[in-house]
Structures are given as structure tokens and as C-alpha cells.
Design an enzyme around this catalytic site. Structure first.
Site, PDB file in Angstrom:
ATOM      1  N   THR B  15     -12.714  76.265   2.972  1.00 31.37           N
ATOM      2  CA  THR B  15     -12.917  76.444   4.410  1.00 31.37           C
ATOM      3  C   THR B  15     -14.334  76.084   4.809  1.00 31.37           C
ATOM      4  O   THR B  15     -14.569  75.403   5.812  1.00 31.37           O
ATOM      5  CB  THR B  15     -12.650  77.914   4.794  1.00 31.37           C
ATOM      6  OG1 THR B  15     -11.297  78.218   4.484  1.00 31.37           O
ATOM      7  CG2 THR B  15     -12.906  78.163   6.268  1.00 31.37           C
ATOM      8  N   ARG B  22     -17.116  69.202   9.851  1.00 28.55           N
ATOM      9  CA  ARG B  22     -16.917  69.134  11.300  1.00 28.55           C
ATOM     10  C   ARG B  22     -18.242  69.279  12.050  1.00 28.55           C
ATOM     11  O   ARG B  22     -18.413  68.756  13.143  1.00 28.55           O
ATOM     12  CB  ARG B  22     -15.932  70.218  11.754  1.00 28.55           C
ATOM     13  CG  ARG B  22     -14.521  69.985  11.238  1.00 28.55           C
ATOM     14  CD  ARG B  22     -13.475  70.787  11.978  1.00 28.55           C
ATOM     15  NE  ARG B  22     -13.610  72.219  11.799  1.00 28.55           N
ATOM     16  CZ  ARG B  22     -13.078  72.907  10.787  1.00 28.55           C
ATOM     17  NH1 ARG B  22     -12.388  72.277   9.848  1.00 28.55           N
ATOM     18  NH2 ARG B  22     -13.230  74.217  10.708  1.00 28.55           N
ATOM     19  N   CYS B  43      -2.299  84.289  -2.124  1.00 32.41           N
ATOM     20  CA  CYS B  43      -1.456  85.378  -1.616  1.00 32.41           C
ATOM     21  C   CYS B  43       0.031  85.109  -1.824  1.00 32.41           C
ATOM     22  O   CYS B  43       0.862  85.993  -1.636  1.00 32.41           O
ATOM     23  CB  CYS B  43      -1.731  85.618  -0.146  1.00 32.41           C
ATOM     24  SG  CYS B  43      -3.461  85.922   0.206  1.00 32.41           S
ATOM     25  N   THR B 271     -27.939  84.449   0.708  1.00 36.00           N
ATOM     26  CA  THR B 271     -28.337  85.297  -0.426  1.00 36.00           C
ATOM     27  C   THR B 271     -29.856  85.498  -0.390  1.00 36.00           C
ATOM     28  O   THR B 271     -30.525  85.086   0.570  1.00 36.00           O
ATOM     29  CB  THR B 271     -27.971  84.615  -1.760  1.00 36.00           C
ATOM     30  OG1 THR B 271     -28.794  83.452  -1.907  1.00 36.00           O
ATOM     31  CG2 THR B 271     -26.506  84.216  -1.799  1.00 36.00           C
ATOM     32  N   ILE B 276     -29.408  79.258  -0.591  1.00 38.33           N
ATOM     33  CA  ILE B 276     -28.113  79.565  -1.216  1.00 38.33           C
ATOM     34  C   ILE B 276     -27.348  80.591  -0.385  1.00 38.33           C
ATOM     35  O   ILE B 276     -27.855  81.675  -0.091  1.00 38.33           O
ATOM     36  CB  ILE B 276     -28.293  80.094  -2.658  1.00 38.33           C
ATOM     37  CG1 ILE B 276     -29.158  79.121  -3.489  1.00 38.33           C
ATOM     38  CG2 ILE B 276     -26.932  80.316  -3.319  1.00 38.33           C
ATOM     39  CD1 ILE B 276     -29.396  79.568  -4.918  1.00 38.33           C
ATOM     40  N   ALA B 278     -23.460  82.637   0.104  1.00 38.57           N
ATOM     41  CA  ALA B 278     -22.315  83.045  -0.718  1.00 38.57           C
ATOM     42  C   ALA B 278     -21.239  83.640   0.187  1.00 38.57           C
ATOM     43  O   ALA B 278     -21.545  84.315   1.178  1.00 38.57           O
ATOM     44  CB  ALA B 278     -22.737  84.048  -1.785  1.00 38.57           C
ATOM     45  N   GLY B 280     -16.773  85.040   0.303  1.00 42.45           N
ATOM     46  CA  GLY B 280     -15.518  85.329  -0.383  1.00 42.45           C
ATOM     47  C   GLY B 280     -15.567  86.581  -1.244  1.00 42.45           C
ATOM     48  O   GLY B 280     -16.392  87.471  -1.043  1.00 42.45           O
ATOM     49  N   ASP B 281     -14.669  86.649  -2.201  1.00 40.34           N
ATOM     50  CA  ASP B 281     -14.465  87.862  -2.992  1.00 40.34           C
ATOM     51  C   ASP B 281     -15.687  88.278  -3.804  1.00 40.34           C
ATOM     52  O   ASP B 281     -15.753  89.413  -4.279  1.00 40.34           O
ATOM     53  CB  ASP B 281     -13.292  87.657  -3.966  1.00 40.34           C
ATOM     54  CG  ASP B 281     -11.984  87.384  -3.252  1.00 40.34           C
ATOM     55  OD1 ASP B 281     -11.964  87.462  -2.004  1.00 40.34           O
ATOM     56  OD2 ASP B 281     -10.982  87.094  -3.935  1.00 40.34           O
ATOM     57  N   TYR B 425       7.089  94.627  27.107  1.00 45.88           N
ATOM     58  CA  TYR B 425       8.262  95.484  26.961  1.00 45.88           C
ATOM     59  C   TYR B 425       9.538  94.784  27.401  1.00 45.88           C
ATOM     60  O   TYR B 425       9.711  94.431  28.551  1.00 45.88           O
ATOM     61  CB  TYR B 425       8.066  96.776  27.771  1.00 45.88           C
ATOM     62  CG  TYR B 425       9.339  97.566  28.011  1.00 45.88           C
ATOM     63  CD1 TYR B 425      10.250  97.799  26.971  1.00 45.88           C
ATOM     64  CD2 TYR B 425       9.631  98.085  29.264  1.00 45.88           C
ATOM     65  CE1 TYR B 425      11.411  98.510  27.193  1.00 45.88           C
ATOM     66  CE2 TYR B 425      10.790  98.812  29.494  1.00 45.88           C
ATOM     67  CZ  TYR B 425      11.681  99.016  28.463  1.00 45.88           C
ATOM     68  OH  TYR B 425      12.834  99.718  28.676  1.00 45.88           O
TER      69      TYR B 425
END
Lengths: 543, 543
Positions: B15, B22, B43, B271, B276, B278, B280-281, B425
Site C-alpha cells: 500500500t 501516486r 485474512c 522511527t 526510516i 515503519a 504494519g504489524d 429503516y
């Protein structure tokens, strides 16, 4: 001890009375309801006609007995409020069973008279077999007619939300259904390209749709005659031409009415009489986006108004925040929904400085089986990104996205907030970038000036060049007539083929590749705009 | 021209690289990915194991070729970043195919190394037939094992979101599945009574659930031994014990790590080295409600972080707003979802001044066929009504309500805002009072002081009297042991039977009648609190 009289016991009236009891255990609360029922599910009537809701009793949400037992509220069905004597603080009531009249004193009066179906004074409008659908009795009469004459053909006049719900249910009963609508589209609250998708759904389900044709007359037989001279034979005609607020009581009592003919109320739902409140379909409401007043017959707002009125009567600070116009309709498995302003309502309010993006994301991750596209339209203010409205249509996940956007709009969110939303993602339910995120990202690109939106009108009449960046195979299957094809993977090496002095209207299937291409082109000095929503939106617009 | 290197090409890395292009058509962008794929759908792995997603290629969202063609990004799969030379601004890269090492210079470096499955150093953990599930290769190995040994029994160690998704899929393949979880509940991020509903769903689908049992060893054969001494024979063991951030590269380069062992970043995802970033996980994130830092391996936040990093690299103001912990899981047709803080996470953050309401509304109007209840839990601040979190479980409409509440929470909404929401509704999709409205109304009653919440703990140990206001028939079918029965319709005339000197804990089936009763009682001078969520919540709590 306070004496409170509530006129009308269906949606707003019943809610208001119940809340009044919760706030004031001492008050004497009476509901007057002309009809035989209180608190029944008006929104279920089309489905009762279609036997989707099998029993009439299913529609009866609460009974007078329950109101008495739970809330010690005296519900008088079959009692009609004939007049209000404001000086004496009395309601003149007629008991329909014995035609007796009596006076009911009040310290606070709540008017929740609702609205009645529009029946234009046209020839044949009162013929047997011509119906409206507003009450349980109306539904029963339609069901009876279908059974008795073995009806095969129905004409529904008016293609609003309730009219089309009824259409679906009549088709479900095996009838051949025609729809006559004088507007050039179905579902006037949504914009034409969104309505167009639903028109296609109707046609695909063998509903004959006659747009731009008004009702002229109904002839014995029954034959429906339209403004184009068309004659439609029917065993059953249902008029679904909207509703008119029931204001006789208010008007005759000298209460102020608003410009649209509804009862005028302030933010506490108080009328021009400091002891009379009004709620529901009979009052004029203000739209939170356009700030225009109008009439809106929806159960959700009626409930909220009823609570505000009860609070106000009990001396609590409370304020109705206005209506958003959130609405939804399911039709033959496709759902259309909206919240906030449409292009039309913005235009009517003179709010012309808005932007629109179209997108067609899957309802869930494409790698998990069964994803279907949602046609999503987002309206926002280009100078600060504030959300103005949204519309969506698709087979799944439409209700969720519109509800999320309704909440966003309520909270004054911008497209940047949508970009940053953290919505629940598992592959059955969404994507790491939910359609709501994607709408926000595209719109945020516009607000930040990273993306220029071409106008769909310019495709036909403007001086721009339409550049379709899909593959040659996709282009071959169908494209905008004036478009040239320059596939995205070849774009960087074929820049020399594009003019630098013309606006480039970049198009793909749904908008994503066009965005990539437009970023590339504008960084290379071209005047590039995207056609938001791509070829799929073009198809909706020209359907 | 800027040289940008991205380490890791799965979610955040891919990503970030695409957005970088872009924003900057000139930059030289390289992705280094150790594995064979970029941008694949982590996932979806449990569903690929279960053949719900039939083809491996379905998981591959993008290919190196597509990155080259669309974005002119150089994707090097099978290339591992071995070290960062911060002074020289170079990454030391090893090409796995030929084991050659080279140096890649950067002006900006993005670390998106992800996380790796936890594999505790227990006896037998490396035996054949013991797996983790993190990559396409892992999934393929599990599928192969199931086929090769004709596996009949599986043990899944760890009952988190991914572990349980895998359980469902293994059951779908016809396996007998046991789950070993050392916590006293499944799904640690949600609170116990919500998790309890999912535990019941698992048991109803023939999953053997061993809670409060840790893994001790896996013996040849395969036999899983647990802390209670239990021995579970298996053809297949999957460890689903969470993930650990991949920080070797960052750590060895001397980048600062956070208290939870993730890479430390600021709001721009930068960071401790100004060149640098960072995402994500592997990075530590801050929870928007509790303001606690921690690790969270979710695709949605990773995508947002990646965009922020790209913006920051390109000199644009951008800020990651933190994580909400929105999550969702579907299991055998039942869905559980959450957003914001749980009771546990509030407790761990020392934020103890919160209130909770439980409710069990239908996913849509009761008068329309097919409505199913949603168990909904809302956490909020009692002094101002600010929403802190929500959890829900049910068969339908759970994702929608949690997404609406996620948006509300993001926008700083209060329970009063929920009360006033205007959601879509129609009888298939909601009610005039949507579950979100109802949650807001109940909670707003608490904030306004109209409703006192009894503590469920007090039911067992407190001095209060539990008053069940349901009908005698409902009471007979099951009730809280200490409760007395006094049906709501009789309450007004039987007030004399209730003590005025004891707290009354009013209970019904789901909470609505208890609310009516509590309003009545407190207006009559009794000390009445409700047991939020009624007997149904009691059942969940004691399941």
C-alpha cells in the site's frame, strides 16, 4: 396532577405517551385514536398485502390493553378529536361507536394526527378497485380485492418508496404490475443515475414502467388513462402519490401552519400555542444539511420528535435536531438507500458548490466468494470536505454503508474522517479498505487537490478528450463513444500520443485505474481529470 | 530523484509503495519481499484451508508484474533485507535464489516486515504435523497434511480470531476439532459474557473447547498434552498463539523499540531515524480510547499507517490517529464484533469510571419475518455519555451496528448522539428505533440520572432484592435464583409488597420492561436499579 391528551395513537402519538409516563408517573394520560388500532406497523403494510407478513396481528405492535397495563394510559380507539378549544383547554371528542360528543380537558395537548394519502380529484378516482395504502384496513381491502376478482393486473400510480414496495409484493402475488410515474425517474428522493439502477431492477422483474406519464383518469372497467394517452387495463389500481399532513384540527384551532402546509413547531416540537405540541407526519421539519423546511413521513424521525415533545412537556431541556432524510428500500433483492442531501435537494436549496464522487466497490473482499458491487455516491463540500449526503445501491452491504455514512454526517464528519475510519474487516464483511474508506479517500484526493473531477456532462459536449485506460478487451466490450483507448500499463511509454493542450477526461471501469492514470498524467504536466465511477457510472447515467 | 526502498510487500508495504508512486511519479521505488508473493490476502488464509476460497491464486491480490506495469515499482520477491546501514543509507539485500548479497541505497526507507507466529519453545513444537498459519505456504502445508494423512482430528492451540476462523474451516472439512486455550474464555479482546456466546456456538458445532488449559508439550504420534494433564490425540496441530513483531532488522540497526517490543514510531510513522519509517504489524500503536500503546496485527490500520508514511515521505502533513481495535469474526453463522475499549482494556488502563448497558434488540423489526436478536453491549462514560466501546454478537446485523458505533466513536459521539441517530429503516433492515438508537436511549437515561444500573455482581452477593417483572410463565421457565416475581401489569397495585429500605434490582427478559418498572418505582420513592440486559444477559454471564 397534569392532564395530558394525545391525539393520534400510531407512531409518534404512542411513543410520546409512553415516554410521558416514564417521565411522570402522576400524569393523567389519554390517547385519542380515530381508528381501531394503536401503534401498528405502517411500514409493514406492503408486506402484509404480499403475505410476506402473514397475519394482521403481526402488525399490531401494541394494544390498548398493553398501554393500560404497562403505562396506565387510557387509550380510546374509535374516538375522534373534533376540535380544540384552546381558551378552555379542552378537546372536543366524538365517540364513533355511539356518535356521542364530550369534552376532554388538558394541561398539555400533543397532536400526532399523521398524514393521509393524496387522492387527486380526477375522474374515476373513487371507483371500486381503486385504493390507497395507509392503514391496516386499506391493506385488507386490497387483499380482498386481489382474492375476490382473481386479480391478474395491477397498476400502481406513483413510484415512491411505498409504491415500489407494494409493486414488489403484488408481483410476488403473481400479478402483472404496471407503474405510472409522472417524474422522469422512479424514487424522486435519490438522484437519476441511482434511480436508474432500480428502474432496471423493476424492468428485469417484468414490471412495466411508464415514466413521465401522469394519471389522467380511471375509467369503469378498470382502465387507467395517462397523460401520454396510454390506456392500461387493470383489475386493481393503487394510488401511491404521497401523503398530505392531517392539519384540519390544528388549522381550525388557529395554530400556525408552515409554508408546506404542515403544522409549524419549534425545536421542542411546540406549536404556536404554548400548551400544544405536535409530532410526526403532520409537522414541518428542517433538513440538517440543506436547512430547508419540508414534510417527511418517516417513522424514525417521528419517534425522535415524540420523545422531544414528551421531554418538553415535562420541563426537560430537549431539542429535535432535524431530519437527515435517511431512507432505504429493498426491491427484488436489490437495496437502495440514502442519507443527507441529494444533488437535487442541494440544487433546490441553492447549495451548488458541492462535489460528487461515484465508486463501485465490492460489498466485501474480492478474494472471498460472493462479493457483489455497491454503486456508491458521495456528496461533499470541496473546500473543506464536509459530507453532505450519500446514496448507494447494490445487493448486499448497502444498508451498512449508508448507516455508517448517516452517523458520519450526523457528527459533522469530513471525507478525511471517512478515509481514516476503522471499520470491521473480515473477508465476509468488508475489505481492509472498506467502501466507506474508499469513498473518503477518493473525495479527500479531490479536496487536497490531488485529483480533478471531470464533469460527466463534458463527456458529450465539452472540449475534453476521453481517455479510456482499460485493456483493449474491456474497451471492445463497450466504451464511451468519443473515447480513445490507452491501457494503463502502456501509458508511461505512450505519453507522447496525448495532447497537452486539451483536458483529458480519464476513464476506466470503476475509477481506480483512472485515478492512477490521472496522478501520473498530472505529474507529467497534462491537464487530467477523472470521470468518477468510470464506465459503470456512464452506463448508469445513460441507462 | 528520490530513491525509496520498502521492506516487506504484503499489506502495509504494498500500500505504501503504491501511494508513494501516486504522490511522486519521479521516485525510484523498490519493494523487497523475502517471500514469493506480494500483496496477498492474509485474512483469507483460514478460508483457503477450508476450500471456501477455492484457488490459491484468489489470494494473490496483486503481482510483481502488476506493480511494474501500473506503478513502475520494482518488486523483488525472494529478496531479503539483511541489514540497514543507516550512516551510508543502504540496505544490505540477499537474493535467496542465488544467495548473492548487494547494497541498495535509499533516501527514504519503509519497514513493513510484519509479524511472525509465536512458537513457544515447548517439547515437540517442531514435530511434523504441527503448523502455524501466517503465509500462503503455511496454508498449503496444512491442506497437504489434511489430504495426505487423511486427517480426522485436529487440535488448534489458541482461541483468538484467526484460530477460531481456522477451527470453523477445519470443521467444514469434516475434521473433529479440539481447541486448547489457556485463558478462561475464547476471544480475549471481547468481554467474557460476549465470548461466552461464541463458546456456546463452538460447542453447538461439536468443537471440543478446553479453556484454562495451556499447551505443555506435543508428543510423537501426535498427542497434545495440556496443563491439566489432558492428552488430545491429533492428526494435525495448529498453533494460533498470536504473532510477534518482526523487529530483527530494526533492532540490529539500532532503531528504538517500544515497551511491547514493536518498532517505535511517531504519528507520522517515522522511527527514531529521520529517514526510516515503519508500518504494519511490526510497529507499536496507540489505542484511541485507552491511550495505551500496544501491538495490533490488523490489515485496516496497516493500510492507514502505510498511507500516512507515504504522505510523510513526500513532505505532506499527515498523522495516524491511532487504532480503535475494531474487529469482527463470523463463526458457524454467528458474528461477533467489537470496536473501542472492552471492560478488560479499560480496567488495564485504569479507566474504571465507565458504565455498561446490555441489550438484546432484534436485527430488524419484529413484525417482519426472520428477525434474530443481537446481544449488544455499550460502554460509555457516565458523567458525559462519551462512547468508549461496543461489542455485539448475533446472527445478522452485527457488522452494521459495530461499524456505525465505530464511526460514532471515531467522531467522539456521546450516547445522546446515538439516541438521535437517523439510520435507514425498512422492516428488513432495522426498526424505527434501531439497536443503535436503543443503546443510546438506555445509556442516555443512565447519564441523565433517570435510570440506575444495578451491578450484576450484586445479584449474587449484594443486599438488594431481585424483582423479576416478567409474566409468571416466563419466570417459571427460568429465573435468577434469588429473584421474586412481580409482573409489570400488576406492579402499580402491588407496590405495598416491596420493601422501601432495600435496593430493588429490577429484571425482565431483555431490559425493556425492567426500565418501565424502574421508572415507576423510583418515581414512587423506591430505590430501584435495573439489571441491564435482563435474564438473557444473566444467562450469558453464567453460561
Amino acid at each position: 396532577m397534569k392532564r395530558i391528551v394525545v391525539v393520534g395513537g400510531v407512531a409518534g402519538g404512542a411513543t410520546c405517551a409512553a415516554r410521558l409516563r416514564r417521565l411522570d408517573e402522576e400524569a393523567e394520560i389519554t390517547i385519542l385514536e380515530r381508528g381501531p388500532h394503536v401503534s401498528y406497523a405502517t411500514c409493514g403494510l406492503p408486506y402484509f398485502v404480499g403475505s410476506v407478513i402473514p397475519r394482521e396481528s403481526d402488525l399490531l405492535v401494541a394494544t390498548p390493553k398493553l398501554f393500560q397495563e404497562r403505562f396506565a394510559i387510557d387509550v380510546r380507539t374509535g374516538h375522534e378529536a373534533m376540535a380544540i378549544r384552546r381558551i378552555e383547554q379542552q378537546v372536543v371528542v366524538r365517540s364513533l361507536a355511539d356518535d356521542k360528543t364530550y369534552h376532554l380537558p388538558y394541561d398539555a395537548l400533543v397532536l400526532a394526527p399523521g398524514a393521509s394519502p393524496v387522492r387527486p380529484p380526477l375522474p374515476g378516482i373513487d371507483l371500486e378497485g381503486v385504493f390507497t395504502l395507509r392503514t391496516v384496513e386499506d391493506a385488507r381491502r386490497i387483499i380482498e380485492r386481489v382474492g375476490k376478482v382473481g386479480a391478474r393486473k395491477a397498476v400502481v400510480v406513483g413510484a415512491g418508496f411505498i409504491g415500489l414496495e407494494l409493486v414488489e409484493n403484488l408481483v410476488g402475488l403473481g400479478l402483472e404490475v404496471s407503474v405510472v410515474e409522472k417524474a422522469p425517474q422512479v424514487l424522486p428522493p435519490v438522484d437519476p443515475e441511482v434511480a436508474g439502477v432500480m428502474a432496471t431492477v423493476l424492468r428485469n422483474n417484468n414490471v412495466a414502467l411508464y415514466l413521465m406519464e401522469g394519471l389522467v383518469a380511471i375509467e369503469e372497467g378498470l382502465v387507467v388513462r395517462t397523460t401520454s394517452g396510454r390506456e392500461l387495463a387493470a383489475d386493481l389500481v393503487v394510488l401511491s402519490l404521497g401523503v398530505r399532513p392531517e392539519t384540519r384540527l390544528a388549522r381550525e384551532a388557529g395554530l400556525e401552519l408552515g409554508p408546506h402546509g404542515g403544522i409549524l413547531v419549534n425545536e421542542e416540537m411546540l406549536t404556536s400555542d404554548p400548551r400544544i405540541w405536535a409530532v410526526g407526519d403532520a409537522v414541518e421539519v428542517t433538513h440538517v444539511v440543506t436547512e430547508q423546511t419540508g414534510l417527511l413521513a418517516l417513522a424514525g424521525p417521528a419517534q425522535r420528535e415524540a420523545r422531544v415533545a414528551a421531554d418538553s412537556i415535562c420541563g426537560r431541556p430537549s431539542r429535535f435536531r432535524g431530519v437527515q432524510g435517511t431512507a432505504i428500500l429493498q426491491l427484488f433483492g436489490t437495496t437502495v438507500a440514502m442519507t443527507g442531501a441529494s444533488e437535487r435537494s442541494l440544487g433546490m436549496a441553492g447549495m451548488l458548490g458541492y462535489s460528487v464522487v461515484h465508486l463501485h466497490p465490492g460489498d466485501h473482499a474480492g478474494y472471498y466468494p460472493g462479493a457483489t458491487p455497491i454503486d456508491l455516491k458521495l456528496l461533499f463540500r470541496p473546500y473543506d470536505g464536509k459530507i453532505l449526503g450519500a446514496q448507494a445501491v447494490g445487493r448486499k452491504g448497502v444498508d451498512k454503508r449508508i448507516d455508517v455514512l448517516a452517523m458520519a454526517l450526523q457528527m459533522g464528519a469530513t471525507v478525511f474522517d471517512l478515509e481514516q475510519s476503522e471499520l470491521a474487516y473480515a473477508p465476509q464483511y468488508g475489505s481492509a479498505r472498506d467502501p466507506v474508506n474508499l469513498a473518503g479517500m477518493i473525495a479527500a484526493n479531490v479536496v487536497r487537490g490531488d485529483l480533478s473531477l471531470g464533469s460527466w456532462e463534458d463527456v458529450i459536449s465539452g472540449p475534453g478528450l476521453v481517455v479510456d485506460v482499460r485493456s483493449p478487451e474491456e474497451f471492445e466490450r463497450g466504451h464511451i463513444p468519443s473515447a480513445i483507448n490507452l491501457p494503463l500499463p502502456q501509458l508511461r511509454r505512450r505519453l507522447g500520443e496525448l495532447p497537452r493542450d486539451r483536458q483529458l477526461l480519464v476513464c476506466c471501469q470503476v475509477g481506480q485505474r483512472a485515478y492512477y492514470a490521472a496522478r501520473l498524467l498530472s505529474q507529467r504536466g497534462f491537464q487530467a481529470s477523472i470521470l468518477s465511477g468510470g464506465y459503470r457510472t456512464w452506463q448508469d447515467l445513460t441507462a
